[in-house]
Motif scaffolding. Structure first.
Motif, PDB file in Angstrom:
ATOM      1  N   TRP A 110      37.918  47.441  43.589  1.00  0.00           N
ATOM      2  CA  TRP A 110      37.700  46.217  42.796  1.00  0.00           C
ATOM      3  C   TRP A 110      36.627  46.433  41.734  1.00  0.00           C
ATOM      4  CZ3 TRP A 110      40.486  46.039  47.063  1.00  0.00           C
ATOM      5  CH2 TRP A 110      41.506  45.081  47.150  1.00  0.00           C
ATOM      6  N   ARG A 140      38.205  48.240  38.895  1.00  0.00           N
ATOM      7  CA  ARG A 140      38.963  47.305  38.078  1.00  0.00           C
ATOM      8  C   ARG A 140      38.015  46.400  37.273  1.00  0.00           C
ATOM      9  NH1 ARG A 140      44.014  43.984  40.399  1.00  0.00           N
ATOM     10  NH2 ARG A 140      44.711  43.039  38.470  1.00  0.00           N
ATOM     11  N   ARG A 152      40.961  32.127  38.542  1.00  0.00           N
ATOM     12  CA  ARG A 152      41.070  31.422  39.814  1.00  0.00           C
ATOM     13  C   ARG A 152      40.106  32.035  40.836  1.00  0.00           C
ATOM     14  NH1 ARG A 152      44.162  32.254  44.191  1.00  0.00           N
ATOM     15  NH2 ARG A 152      45.220  34.006  43.211  1.00  0.00           N
ATOM     16  N   ASP A 155      42.163  38.439  42.098  1.00  0.00           N
ATOM     17  CA  ASP A 155      41.717  39.827  42.009  1.00  0.00           C
ATOM     18  C   ASP A 155      40.806  40.047  40.798  1.00  0.00           C
ATOM     19  OD1 ASP A 155      42.609  41.108  44.263  1.00  0.00           O
ATOM     20  OD2 ASP A 155      44.583  41.569  43.437  1.00  0.00           O
ATOM     21  N   THR A 159      41.749  42.646  52.090  1.00  0.00           N
ATOM     22  CA  THR A 159      41.460  42.596  50.659  1.00  0.00           C
ATOM     23  C   THR A 159      40.010  42.170  50.453  1.00  0.00           C
ATOM     24  OG1 THR A 159      42.249  41.733  48.537  1.00  0.00           O
ATOM     25  CG2 THR A 159      42.223  40.184  50.376  1.00  0.00           C
TER      26      THR A 159
END
Lengths: 258, 166, 107
Positions: free
Chosen positions: A54, A57, A122, A126, A208
């Protein structure tokens, strides 16, 4: 009569002392210390940690233009590795413009809507997890450090009251597990002190990454209480109290938990 | 004198009881690593193995399966498999199968090695739905099958979580 | 957007055993879960991952729902010649991903 009066004064004094300085676990221990060997091994090696997918990203998103302004985070804030150092350790804090208590998620979305003219992300998407984890990573190893002052005292008190209020079908307050029973077993889990320092974190249970608010909602569900919405005022106030309570613990973002 | 002798006897008796109370621990400790005899044969444990071996024998040696005996969460269980092989063009591991006793899909992974990999070792993370045996089966370049198994206890989390945002 | 992280040592001696690692951000959907409306989330896993060393396949993994979310693999190769180590993968929806890293091999 005089003695009784003294006793009353003493009681009142101790109540107000509690109000000013509620109980904090001593010594403070990160949840990692209550975690099993597998979780610790996942966290200790940055390549092994699934949470780092994450932040990878997040680094890309940081440099990507978004919204009608076509500005990226980097357009204003430049290199996150230097400019975001220590920033998340001071959150949540009161935003100067809106005078509202804001967490990192709220701050990122404020930037998106006002500066980038983009849609807000949101909660627990992710993208938002990636950006908040990447910003949080820049504070890893620094001590959690929030200041309680006139601006946020009301939020702090609401969060503190929530922490000590019984709720749900199980009629439990946060304090019952995380102040009085940390270190003890609940089935095969070891109850932690319930600190916010690893979030956003990768939880094996979720498979996750997730936000602190998702984790808090899970606790509300755990005691069979109504779950406040992610990003709600209730959870923001609780987040501030938790940050005060974890004061001095090192930021672990992005953490790994069971 | 008599008195002292009695005390000695009592002490001996107490030591005996204390020693005796330790005795049941020995078989318990042995049970922690189930003896191979207690485990069903591989073909019963993972019937999908029949389709892989097609009747060829499977020997339980040369494969080392490292996996926690007590897994913290079934969603992510780390494991390392090492097959004892020189990994030369003439003698190497061709395929490594990771099989599950109780997952809905028994084949967890099928790994293709080659002599270029030099060492037949794989580390990955698997899902296990409940306590069960995990079996690693290697097929060598000569066609022979070698295997290892491990039983894993998967624990449940104490606090239920219904916060899936999807 | 597919995110992956790979770890390939930048240099190695010829004949040396080098460790390779790869992690891919992917839910590895089992097909057994439901969304909040009770609809089954279709199975979607990274089903094949290949590792090529200077163009030739050295390692292959066929995976399914038994591999944990955000699949992670760690294995070895022998350093032969300088060049590229490439990973490529594809999931049940046909979405492809790739990542590569150069390696310099000294005598």
């Amino acid at each position: 009569m005089m003695r009784r009066f003294q006793l009353l004064l003493l009681t009142l004094a101790s109540i107000s002392a509690f109000a000013a300085q509620p109980f904090r676990p001593d010594p403070l221990k990160s949840g990692l210390e209550f975690s099993g060997a597998e979780v610790r091994a996942l966290y200790q090696d940055d390549f092994s940690s699934p949470a780092m997918l994450w932040t990878t990203r997040g680094e890309k998103l940081w440099n990507e233009p978004a919204g009608t302004s076509q500005k990226s985070c980097a357009s204003c804030h430049q290199d996150a590795r230097t400019r975001m150092k220590g920033v998340s350790a001071k959150y949540p804090k009161v935003d100067r413009g809106t005078a509202q208590l804001t967490n990192i998620e709220g701050r990122v979305n404020q930037c998106r809507t006002q500066n980038q003219q983009a849609e807000p992300l949101r909660y627990d998407s992710d993208e938002l997890l990636a950006l908040t984890a990447y910003v949080g990573l820049q504070s890893r190893g620094q001590a959690v450090n929030v200041t309680i002052d006139a601006q946020n005292r009301r939020n702090f008190e609401r969060g503190r009251d929530m922490f000590f209020t019984r709720m749900g079908q199980m009629n439990l307050a946060c304090t019952h597990c995380h102040d009085r029973n940390f270190g003890r077993k609940l089935l095969n889990d070891t109850v932690s002190q319930g600190h916010s320092n690893p979030y956003p974190a990768y939880r094996l249970e979720w498979q996750t990454m997730g936000s602190l608010h998702r984790r808090l909602r899970a606790c509300f569900f755990g005691v069979r209480a109504e779950m406040p919405a992610s990003g709600s005022q209730d959870l923001l106030d609780l987040e501030l109290f938790l940050a005060w309570r974890a004061q001095g613990l090192k930021v672990e973002t992005p953490g790994v938990r069971k | 004198m008599n008195h002292i002798a009695k005390r000695h006897t009592r002490r001996r008796l107490l030591t005996g009881i204390a020693g005796g109370s330790l005795l049941p621990l020995v078989p318990l400790a042995a049970q922690a690593q189930l003896p191979p005899a207690a485990r069903p044969p591989l073909l019963e444990l993972v019937p999908v193995l029949k389709e892989i071996t097609r009747g060829a024998p499977v020997r339980e040696a040369r494969v080392k399966l490292e996996i926690p005996h007590l897994a913290e969460n079934g969603h992510l269980v780390p494991l390392t498999v090492t097959v004892d092989s020189p990994m030369t063009p003439a003698d190497h591991v061709r395929t490594l199968y990771l099989l599950s006793e109780k997952n809905s899909r028994p084949v967890i992974a099928k790994i293709g090695f080659s002599p270029a990999t030099g060492r037949a070792t794989l580390t990955t993370r698997i899902r296990l739905s409940g306590a069960q045996y995990v079996v690693a089966v290697a097929q060598m370049s000569d066609g022979g099958f070698w295997a290892a198994s491990a039983d894993v206890v998967v624990t449940e989390t104490a606090c239920l979580d219904a916060t899936d945002p999807t | 957007m597919t995110v992956a992280r790979i770890l390939v040592p930048p240099t190695a001696k010829r004949g040396e055993l080098v460790e390779l690692r790869i992690a891919i951000q992917h839910p590895m959907e089992t097909g057994f879960r439901m969304d909040n409306n009770g609809k089954v989330i279709p199975k979607n896993t990274v089903h094949t991952l290949l590792c090529r060393y200077n163009g030739s396949e050295v390692f292959r993994a066929e995976m399914g729902s038994g591999i944990a979310a955000n699949p992670y693999l760690q294995f070895y190769i022998i350093a032969q010649d300088s060049g590229n180590i490439e990973f490529s993968w594809v999931d049940d929806r046909g979405e492809k991903g790739a990542a590569s890293s150069p390696i310099t091999v000294t005598a």
